[in-house]
Design a protein around this motif. Structure first.
Motif, PDB file in Angstrom:
ATOM      1  N   SER A  10       0.752  -1.271  -0.169  1.00 16.99           N
ATOM      2  CA  SER A  10      -0.059   0.105   0.112  1.00 16.99           C
ATOM      3  C   SER A  10       1.037   1.150   0.022  1.00 16.99           C
ATOM      4  O   SER A  10       1.966   1.298   0.936  1.00 16.99           O
ATOM      5  CB  SER A  10      -0.966  -0.067   1.279  1.00 16.99           C
ATOM      6  N   THR A  89      -4.403   0.849  -8.574  1.00 11.69           N
ATOM      7  CA  THR A  89      -4.821  -0.039  -7.544  1.00 11.69           C
ATOM      8  C   THR A  89      -5.333  -1.322  -8.407  1.00 11.69           C
ATOM      9  O   THR A  89      -6.208  -1.354  -9.144  1.00 11.69           O
ATOM     10  CB  THR A  89      -5.605   0.371  -6.637  1.00 11.69           C
ATOM     11  N   THR A 116      -1.995  -1.309  -3.612  1.00  9.72           N
ATOM     12  CA  THR A 116      -3.000  -0.593  -3.484  1.00  9.72           C
ATOM     13  C   THR A 116      -2.585   0.786  -3.088  1.00  9.72           C
ATOM     14  O   THR A 116      -1.546   0.987  -2.658  1.00  9.72           O
ATOM     15  CB  THR A 116      -3.809  -0.904  -1.949  1.00  9.72           C
TER      16      THR A 116
END
Length: 119
Positions: A10, A89, A116
């Motif tokens: 992320s 993403t 992400t």
């Protein structure tokens, strides 16, 4: 032959990630290597491709931001992703055309790695 992808995670928009994919097994030679990505409800799309001679092509959506490279000695392919956007993403998959001997080549997929990007 197995392909093992790693490096997902992320990150905030504008950040960077580097994906790696290692090929192992009975490999005579690896020809083209690829990175694809897929989001829920959509088809898997080609992100980047690199030939055995290191010629690379990119999807229009990632040109200028992503760089594909390879290490032929180690049977590795990388995807450097810079200036990431929320629309990047996806689950990213590596793929390769592998010659298992002088006469036969097969296409292999790695497992996906989640990327992400938050806004």
């Amino acid at each position: 032959v197995q392909l093992q992808a790693s490096g997902g995670g992320s990150v905030q928009a504008g950040g960077s990630l580097r994906l790696s994919c290692a090929a192992s097994g009975d490999i005579f030679k690896i020809n083209d290597m690829y990175w694809y990505r897929q989001t829920p409800g959509k088809e898997r799309e080609l992100v980047a491709r690199i030939t055995g001679g290191a010629t690379s092509i990119y999807a229009d959506s990632v040109k200028g931001r992503f760089t594909i490279s390879r290490d032929n000695a180690k049977n590795l392919v990388y995807l450097q992703m810079d200036s990431l956007k929320p629309e990047d993403t996806a689950v990213y998959y590596c793929n390769a055309d592998v010659m298992v001997n002088r006469n036969y080549a097969f296409n292999y997929w790695g497992q996906g790695t989640q990327v992400t990007v938050s806004s």
